[in-house]
Design a protein around this motif. Sequence first.
Motif, PDB file in Angstrom:
ATOM      1  N   THR A  61       0.840  -1.204   0.000  1.00 22.27           N
ATOM      2  CA  THR A  61       0.000   0.000   0.000  1.00 22.27           C
ATOM      3  C   THR A  61       0.870   1.247   0.000  1.00 22.27           C
ATOM      4  N   GLU A  62       1.909   1.246   0.827  1.00 22.40           N
ATOM      5  CA  GLU A  62       2.834   2.383   0.868  1.00 22.40           C
ATOM      6  C   GLU A  62       3.537   2.562  -0.472  1.00 22.40           C
ATOM      7  N   ASN A  63       3.986   1.453  -1.065  1.00 20.80           N
ATOM      8  CA  ASN A  63       4.687   1.524  -2.344  1.00 20.80           C
ATOM      9  C   ASN A  63       3.797   2.059  -3.460  1.00 20.80           C
ATOM     10  N   LEU A  64       2.526   1.662  -3.446  1.00 20.15           N
ATOM     11  CA  LEU A  64       1.593   2.133  -4.467  1.00 20.15           C
ATOM     12  C   LEU A  64       1.393   3.641  -4.375  1.00 20.15           C
ATOM     13  N   LYS A  65       1.284   4.141  -3.164  1.00 18.67           N
ATOM     14  CA  LYS A  65       1.122   5.585  -2.980  1.00 18.67           C
ATOM     15  C   LYS A  65       2.359   6.329  -3.463  1.00 18.67           C
ATOM     16  N   LEU A  66       3.520   5.725  -3.270  1.00 17.67           N
ATOM     17  CA  LEU A  66       4.775   6.364  -3.649  1.00 17.67           C
ATOM     18  C   LEU A  66       5.031   6.311  -5.153  1.00 17.67           C
ATOM     19  N   LYS A  67       4.894   5.136  -5.744  1.00 20.75           N
ATOM     20  CA  LYS A  67       5.289   4.922  -7.132  1.00 20.75           C
ATOM     21  C   LYS A  67       4.153   5.070  -8.138  1.00 20.75           C
ATOM     22  N   GLN A  68       2.898   4.920  -7.657  1.00 14.75           N
ATOM     23  CA  GLN A  68       1.738   5.022  -8.546  1.00 14.75           C
ATOM     24  C   GLN A  68       1.817   4.028  -9.707  1.00 14.75           C
ATOM     25  N   ALA A  69       2.372   2.857  -9.424  1.00 17.62           N
ATOM     26  CA  ALA A  69       2.512   1.838 -10.461  1.00 17.62           C
ATOM     27  C   ALA A  69       2.688   0.479  -9.810  1.00 17.62           C
ATOM     28  N   PHE A  70       2.343  -0.579 -10.552  1.00 21.91           N
ATOM     29  CA  PHE A  70       2.497  -1.943 -10.059  1.00 21.91           C
ATOM     30  C   PHE A  70       2.381  -2.904 -11.229  1.00 21.91           C
ATOM     31  N   THR A  71       2.791  -4.135 -11.010  1.00 23.78           N
ATOM     32  CA  THR A  71       2.513  -5.198 -11.960  1.00 23.78           C
ATOM     33  C   THR A  71       1.694  -6.271 -11.263  1.00 23.78           C
ATOM     34  N   VAL A  72       0.956  -7.004 -12.039  1.00 23.11           N
ATOM     35  CA  VAL A  72       0.151  -8.109 -11.519  1.00 23.11           C
ATOM     36  C   VAL A  72       0.498  -9.366 -12.292  1.00 23.11           C
ATOM     37  N   SER A  73       0.775 -10.429 -11.543  1.00 24.43           N
ATOM     38  CA  SER A  73       0.954 -11.753 -12.122  1.00 24.43           C
ATOM     39  C   SER A  73       0.008 -12.699 -11.385  1.00 24.43           C
ATOM     40  N   PHE A  74       0.119 -13.984 -11.689  1.00 24.02           N
ATOM     41  CA  PHE A  74      -0.820 -14.939 -11.115  1.00 24.02           C
ATOM     42  C   PHE A  74      -0.105 -16.159 -10.559  1.00 24.02           C
ATOM     43  N   ALA A  75      -0.450 -16.507  -9.332  1.00 22.67           N
ATOM     44  CA  ALA A  75       0.086 -17.741  -8.761  1.00 22.67           C
ATOM     45  C   ALA A  75      -0.382 -18.914  -9.617  1.00 22.67           C
ATOM     46  N   SER A  76       0.494 -19.877  -9.784  1.00 19.24           N
ATOM     47  CA  SER A  76       0.145 -21.045 -10.583  1.00 19.24           C
ATOM     48  C   SER A  76       0.518 -22.327  -9.842  1.00 19.24           C
ATOM     49  N   LYS A  77       0.140 -23.438 -10.434  1.00 21.03           N
ATOM     50  CA  LYS A  77       0.371 -24.743  -9.810  1.00 21.03           C
ATOM     51  C   LYS A  77       1.842 -24.955  -9.491  1.00 21.03           C
ATOM     52  N   ASP A  78       2.725 -24.426 -10.344  1.00 19.93           N
ATOM     53  CA  ASP A  78       4.157 -24.670 -10.184  1.00 19.93           C
ATOM     54  C   ASP A  78       4.826 -23.787  -9.137  1.00 19.93           C
ATOM     55  N   ASN A  79       4.156 -22.723  -8.700  1.00 17.04           N
ATOM     56  CA  ASN A  79       4.807 -21.817  -7.742  1.00 17.04           C
ATOM     57  C   ASN A  79       3.910 -21.473  -6.558  1.00 17.04           C
ATOM     58  N   VAL A  80       3.090 -22.422  -6.153  1.00 23.15           N
ATOM     59  CA  VAL A  80       2.176 -22.187  -5.027  1.00 23.15           C
ATOM     60  C   VAL A  80       2.934 -21.859  -3.756  1.00 23.15           C
ATOM     61  N   ALA A  81       4.020 -22.592  -3.468  1.00 23.17           N
ATOM     62  CA  ALA A  81       4.751 -22.370  -2.218  1.00 23.17           C
ATOM     63  C   ALA A  81       5.344 -20.964  -2.170  1.00 23.17           C
ATOM     64  N   GLU A  82       6.001 -20.553  -3.254  1.00 24.55           N
ATOM     65  CA  GLU A  82       6.604 -19.226  -3.292  1.00 24.55           C
ATOM     66  C   GLU A  82       5.538 -18.138  -3.221  1.00 24.55           C
ATOM     67  N   SER A  83       4.440 -18.342  -3.924  1.00 28.00           N
ATOM     68  CA  SER A  83       3.367 -17.348  -3.944  1.00 28.00           C
ATOM     69  C   SER A  83       2.714 -17.220  -2.575  1.00 28.00           C
ATOM     70  N   ASP A  84       2.504 -18.335  -1.919  1.00 28.89           N
ATOM     71  CA  ASP A  84       1.934 -18.296  -0.579  1.00 28.89           C
ATOM     72  C   ASP A  84       2.889 -17.606   0.393  1.00 28.89           C
ATOM     73  N   PHE A  85       4.182 -17.847   0.221  1.00 29.87           N
ATOM     74  CA  PHE A  85       5.204 -17.180   1.036  1.00 29.87           C
ATOM     75  C   PHE A  85       5.092 -15.664   0.910  1.00 29.87           C
ATOM     76  N   PHE A  86       4.858 -15.184  -0.311  1.00 30.67           N
ATOM     77  CA  PHE A  86       4.718 -13.740  -0.529  1.00 30.67           C
ATOM     78  C   PHE A  86       3.504 -13.177   0.202  1.00 30.67           C
TER      79      PHE A  86
END
Length: 234
Positions: free
Chosen positions: A100-125
Amino acid sequence: MNRNGLVLAGAAMAIALMLGACGNKNEQPAAEASATPEQTELQNVEGRQNFGAKAIITPLPAIMIATYDAQDNPDVMMAAWGGQCGPNHICFNLSPHKTTENLKLKQAFTVSFASKDNVAESDFFGLVSANDVPDKVAKAGFTATKSPNVDAPIINEYPLTLECRVIEMAETSIGETRVVGEIVNMSADERILTNGVVDLAKLQPVIYDSSTNNYRVVGDSVGQAWESGKALNK
């Protein structure tokens, strides 16, 4: 983006959320607006089991929001309360986070999608805050490349990425921040394309099952958009 491409991107992002209505008291009758679940005695629905004020909105995409902080350190968080809200727009609600803080500062973001192959890493995030673990992207074994179109990182291990600029941020009546982003570019690895179109069967994105707290892979195709219902329109 052609119609089929829009359908595929929209399916991955799941426009199922009622973000536009959440917190809008003007759309409710006065009597309903003044009542709360604690003040109103629920009536049983015949033939069904009541669960009270429990929401199961499906599908909920496991969207991975990537941002930079003031020192251009990449951060990623998982969010389930979001979705596509227009042809080229995505919106989501956030409680106070580093993101939330970063969005207010940079006014930009990217969106990706968790997938079957990276569930553990995505959940960690979603489990760990960059306030506590500033190098959490590297700790997950992931890498980032600066987007050429917005001031935000592209997480290289996610094969589909939406590059977005913030066009609206507003504090809501429920104590969260609503973010609306405009998608300026979608990029995808060749390995998830079929005939030049994103193939969800290859991407294998997961959705969040809020009923049982599970991640589930997006399933098989069961019909064609704007085609399957034509048989009933004769």
